[in-house]
Write a protein that holds these residues in place. Sequence first.
Motif, mmCIF file in Angstrom:
data_model
loop_
_atom_site.group_PDB
_atom_site.id
_atom_site.type_symbol
_atom_site.label_atom_id
_atom_site.label_comp_id
_atom_site.label_asym_id
_atom_site.label_seq_id
_atom_site.Cartn_x
_atom_site.Cartn_y
_atom_site.Cartn_z
ATOM 1 N N TYR A 186 71.648 31.718 56.424
ATOM 2 C CA TYR A 186 72.249 31.969 55.115
ATOM 3 C C TYR A 186 73.721 32.350 55.266
ATOM 4 C CZ TYR A 186 67.501 31.947 53.255
ATOM 5 O OH TYR A 186 66.235 31.576 52.892
ATOM 6 N N ALA A 187 74.025 33.167 56.284
ATOM 7 C CA ALA A 187 75.418 33.545 56.529
ATOM 8 C C ALA A 187 76.244 32.317 56.904
ATOM 9 C CB ALA A 187 75.481 34.588 57.649
ATOM 10 N N GLU A 188 75.660 31.458 57.748
ATOM 11 C CA GLU A 188 76.366 30.239 58.144
ATOM 12 C C GLU A 188 76.651 29.356 56.938
ATOM 13 O OE1 GLU A 188 74.477 29.842 62.675
ATOM 14 O OE2 GLU A 188 73.663 28.669 61.013
ATOM 15 N N LYS A 189 75.700 29.259 56.027
ATOM 16 C CA LYS A 189 75.885 28.416 54.847
ATOM 17 C C LYS A 189 76.951 28.993 53.927
ATOM 18 C CE LYS A 189 73.340 25.973 51.226
ATOM 19 N NZ LYS A 189 72.009 25.654 50.661
ATOM 20 N N ILE A 190 76.976 30.317 53.768
ATOM 21 C CA ILE A 190 77.984 30.945 52.910
ATOM 22 C C ILE A 190 79.385 30.695 53.451
ATOM 23 C CG2 ILE A 190 78.898 33.177 52.142
ATOM 24 C CD1 ILE A 190 75.974 34.154 52.015
#
Length: 310
Positions: free
Chosen positions: A67-71
């Motif tokens: 999720y952090a990578e996508k943000i």
Amino acid sequence: MNFKHLETFIWVATLGSFRKAAERQHTTQPAISTRVAALEEELGVKLFDRESGRSMLTTKGQELLPYAEKIIFMSQQLRMRADKVALLSGILRLGVSETIVHSWLPLFFRELHETIPNLDVEITVDVSGNLRTGLMDRTLDLAFLMGPVSEPKVENRDLCSFPLLWVASPDLNLPDRILKLEELANWPIITYARNTKPFAEISQKFSELDDLPARFFSSSSLAACRRLTRDGIGVSTLPLSVIADELKNGTLVELEAVWTPSQLAFTASYPSVPFNPIAELAANLAVKVSEEYSTSGDHKKLSHDVKNHN
């Protein structure tokens, strides 16, 4: 939510070390620890297990990392779509195979400077095996190397290929006809370093001969290979862009042989995580420049000039 904290979380997870993440983000290890602690407090979870002596992700950390990578990816894409490419700045750590240095690299840098004028570039010229290691340990952001790099989190963009030519000094007085490999093996074979694809292919082919084993003079420097060949030490197989001047002035002559090594296929390769918009943009520029070079630019003129001279 602080994007810098998310980026730090991703870098620590990727590199497996608070110290390495600090080096990558040009800050101190206590600053990295503070950012991670702030993110953990905001999310109400523990992201890393520090008791093991290594920065290992917890189960919750593994769950939240995508999720952090996508943000971060989406935030970078937003900036790119806002047409702020010219405002990008920072350092691009670029690894380059020497073959590229002798061909379209100057054209690439001209395009890169026009597109991202505020960018600093650190260049490493090395063999592809070492460049691949640099991508894996994140000491390089982008590499032009003999690829592709078969790793799930590495993007590979195809670049132009380079045919190899057998060449020798005219002082060796080799016959002007198609030569057998046994005839070439009478001289040392001057070639790429031992940890490269060309060396593996060439050494395998010559190992099939029934006569005495071929002698190899291998080097990571194509300039050294060219000089040794020009001085009559042995025969070599090199890309046209490296030896064009010598073929035109007659200090090297092209040899016809029953077998020639495969073309050198290059890729622009870069880690896809954490997302680096500068590396992606530079890779796209490299694809464009290499295609122009191989189809309608200096490469055709180079081949034409050499053929006409011969």
